[in-house]
Design a protein around this motif. Structure first.
Motif, PDB file in Angstrom:
ATOM      1  N   PRO A 192       0.004   3.981  10.830  1.00 48.28           N
ATOM      2  CA  PRO A 192      -0.112   5.355  10.385  1.00 48.28           C
ATOM      3  C   PRO A 192       0.959   5.783   9.400  1.00 48.28           C
ATOM      4  CG  PRO A 192       0.278   5.219  12.779  1.00 48.28           C
ATOM      5  CD  PRO A 192       0.195   3.840  12.260  1.00 48.28           C
ATOM      6  N   HIS A 193       2.078   5.036   9.288  1.00 47.66           N
ATOM      7  CA  HIS A 193       3.160   5.492   8.434  1.00 47.66           C
ATOM      8  C   HIS A 193       3.058   4.966   7.010  1.00 47.66           C
ATOM      9  CE1 HIS A 193       4.626   1.507   9.656  1.00 47.66           C
ATOM     10  NE2 HIS A 193       5.321   1.511   8.538  1.00 47.66           N
TER      11      HIS A 193
ATOM     12  N   LYS B 117       4.875   6.788   2.630  1.00 47.53           N
ATOM     13  CA  LYS B 117       3.491   6.534   3.034  1.00 47.53           C
ATOM     14  C   LYS B 117       2.688   5.838   1.940  1.00 47.53           C
ATOM     15  CE  LYS B 117       3.264  10.691   5.956  1.00 47.53           C
ATOM     16  NZ  LYS B 117       2.590  12.013   6.119  1.00 47.53           N
ATOM     17  N   TYR B 118       3.028   6.096   0.678  1.00 46.18           N
ATOM     18  CA  TYR B 118       2.181   5.643  -0.419  1.00 46.18           C
ATOM     19  C   TYR B 118       2.876   4.665  -1.366  1.00 46.18           C
ATOM     20  CZ  TYR B 118      -0.586   9.456   1.374  1.00 46.18           C
ATOM     21  OH  TYR B 118      -1.301  10.272   2.203  1.00 46.18           O
TER      22      TYR B 118
ATOM     23  N   MET C 137      -5.941   3.590  -4.203  1.00 41.68           N
ATOM     24  CA  MET C 137      -5.494   3.063  -2.924  1.00 41.68           C
ATOM     25  C   MET C 137      -6.688   2.909  -1.990  1.00 41.68           C
ATOM     26  SD  MET C 137      -1.879   5.053  -2.285  1.00 41.68           S
ATOM     27  CE  MET C 137      -1.384   3.826  -1.076  1.00 41.68           C
ATOM     28  N   LYS C 138      -6.910   1.682  -1.564  1.00 44.10           N
ATOM     29  CA  LYS C 138      -8.047   1.383  -0.706  1.00 44.10           C
ATOM     30  C   LYS C 138      -7.957   2.087   0.637  1.00 44.10           C
ATOM     31  CE  LYS C 138     -10.524  -2.560   1.312  1.00 44.10           C
ATOM     32  NZ  LYS C 138     -10.588  -4.041   1.437  1.00 44.10           N
ATOM     33  N   LEU C 139      -6.745   2.226   1.150  1.00 49.56           N
ATOM     34  CA  LEU C 139      -6.559   2.763   2.502  1.00 49.56           C
ATOM     35  C   LEU C 139      -6.099   4.215   2.522  1.00 49.56           C
ATOM     36  CD1 LEU C 139      -4.795  -0.315   4.135  1.00 49.56           C
ATOM     37  CD2 LEU C 139      -7.221   0.259   4.133  1.00 49.56           C
ATOM     38  N   LYS C 140      -6.080   4.862   1.356  1.00 52.18           N
ATOM     39  CA  LYS C 140      -5.663   6.261   1.313  1.00 52.18           C
ATOM     40  C   LYS C 140      -6.625   7.122   2.136  1.00 52.18           C
ATOM     41  CE  LYS C 140      -4.987  10.103  -1.889  1.00 52.18           C
ATOM     42  NZ  LYS C 140      -5.075  10.534  -3.299  1.00 52.18           N
ATOM     43  N   PRO C 141      -6.110   7.959   3.027  1.00 49.47           N
ATOM     44  CA  PRO C 141      -6.984   8.787   3.869  1.00 49.47           C
ATOM     45  C   PRO C 141      -7.855   9.714   3.034  1.00 49.47           C
ATOM     46  CG  PRO C 141      -4.729   8.818   4.688  1.00 49.47           C
ATOM     47  CD  PRO C 141      -4.689   8.148   3.347  1.00 49.47           C
TER      48      PRO C 141
END
Length: 391
Positions: A62-63, A290-291, A40-44
């Motif tokens: 954010p969600h 979220k994912y 995931m490119k945007l995974k924190p």
């Protein structure tokens, strides 16, 4: 879980060989079994907190951390391979799912997925014959006693309805047939700002204990006449990691004096007259949102059942105790009722499995925001229908 998937393959596609990732041959169709990993490119990432080049403007809402360039990888004991094709959608699956994949290796080194085998719904015990008496189960969550959004009068009205002290003759007749009450998480809000490691003044101690005392008084009114289960939630004074342990009985000196009161774990499973119930306080579904993507929360719930795991994103993105010899979050027996608390709105649906399993899915809304509790009628022929009760 891999052992289970391997046992299902002979009934799925017995004519195809089962290979490992390292044993793949270009152009040869086969089946591979392993665990999915989602890039995931945007995974924190915790390292981003210290990155000098960190963007000031957030890249996503954010969600949800989904991106169009997300991809899936399958990993087994021998290695890992990138997955391609349009059958396996990255928007549906998350890291940690064990699957069997039918496909072939391409010249680019990817595995082109042609079909997928999930664990699907586990076996289910047969529903009992219909009882002569109508019986109801009440679900409520997100009471949030002590928060700014909590209305004590609203909760008291709910208690009075459940115990039969309010309503007309018909409503009191329904209250007389309630056999169980379940509170699924986030029952109390503790002011965490006071928990800063400093000594507390008597006023601060009172601020901490007052919401719990208020909750205990209200729960005592229910426990006097009805079996009552309370589960911990993410905002309750309980451990963070799943499975959450029961709220200590010393928090409820009045309610715990009654044998009808049970402080339970999260997730929580129980039986009422051979009807099995399984539920959580909402962390598993909220983390899936979220994912991955779905049309509603009920679809997330259905996926966890078909994957046979209550919290498929744990421990990757959801806190979970590191069990070594077993996984208590595996779903070994299919429930008749599957509920999730602390959701934005009330939703319900009936799903069916390939072997005749029937499951009632219930999203329980936050009571402090909606004033809605869920009443379920125990009747097998109508699929145990639900209705919402609003104060």
């Amino acid at each position: 879980m891999r052992t289970l998937i391997y046992s299902l393959i002979p009934n799925w596609k017995p004519h195809l060989p089962v290979c490992t990732v390292l044993g793949l041959e270009e152009g040869k169709e086969c089946i591979i079994v392993g665990t999915l990993y989602k890039h995931m490119k945007l995974k924190p990432c915790i390292l981003d907190e210290y990155s000098k080049e960190r963007s000031v403007v957030p890249l996503v809402k954010p969600h949800n951390f989904m991106h169009s360039n997300d991809s899936l990888v399958l990993e087994d004991d021998s290695g890992r391979v990138k997955l391609g094709g349009t059958v396996l959608l990255p928007s549906v699956y998350v890291t940690g799912i064990v699957v069997a994949l039918h496909g072939k290796e391409t010249s680019a080194g990817e595995f082109l997925v042609l079909d997928i085998l999930d664990a699907d719904l586990p076996p289910q015990i047969e529903l009992p014959l219909k009882s002569r008496e109508d019986k109801y189960v009440v679900f409520v969550s997100g009471l949030s006693v002590g928060s700014s959004t909590c209305n004590p009068l609203q909760f008291q009205l709910l208690v009075d309805h459940i115990t039969g002290h309010l309503g007309d003759e018909k409503e009191q007749g329904i209250a007389a047939q309630i056999v169980h009450v379940v509170i699924s998480g986030n029952s109390v809000v503790v002011p965490h700002g006071l928990l800063n490691g400093q000594n507390l003044t008597s006023k601060d101690q009172s601020s901490l204990s007052e919401p719990i005392k208020e909750l205990d008084i209200l729960l005592t009114q229910i426990a006097v006449g009805l079996p009552l289960d309370i589960m911990p939630g993410p905002d309750d004074p309980a451990n963070f990691s799943l499975p959450q342990q029961p709220l200590h009985r010393c928090l409820f000196p009045g309610t715990s004096a009654y044998n009808s009161f049970r402080s339970c774990t999260n997730p929580h499973s129980f039986e009422l007259e051979n009807i099995s119930f399984l539920g959580t306080s909402g962390q598993n579904v909220d983390d899936l949102e979220k994912y991955s993507e779905a049309k509603d929360k009920l679809e997330f719930m259905e996926r966890t059942l078909r994957w046979r795991h209550l919290a498929p994103t744990a421990p990757n993105t959801l806190g979970c105790y590191p069990f070594t010899d077993r996984d208590p979050l595996l779903i070994e027996s299919c429930p008749h009722v599957y509920f999730v608390g602390n959701q934005d709105k009330y939703e319900t649906r009936l799903i069916k499995g390939s072997e005749g399993q029937v499951v009632r899915l219930i999203c329980i809304p936050k009571f402090c925001e909606t004033g809605v509790a869920v009443v379920m009628f125990k009747h097998e022929k109508s699929g145990m229908p639900c209705s919402k009760f609003r104060n």
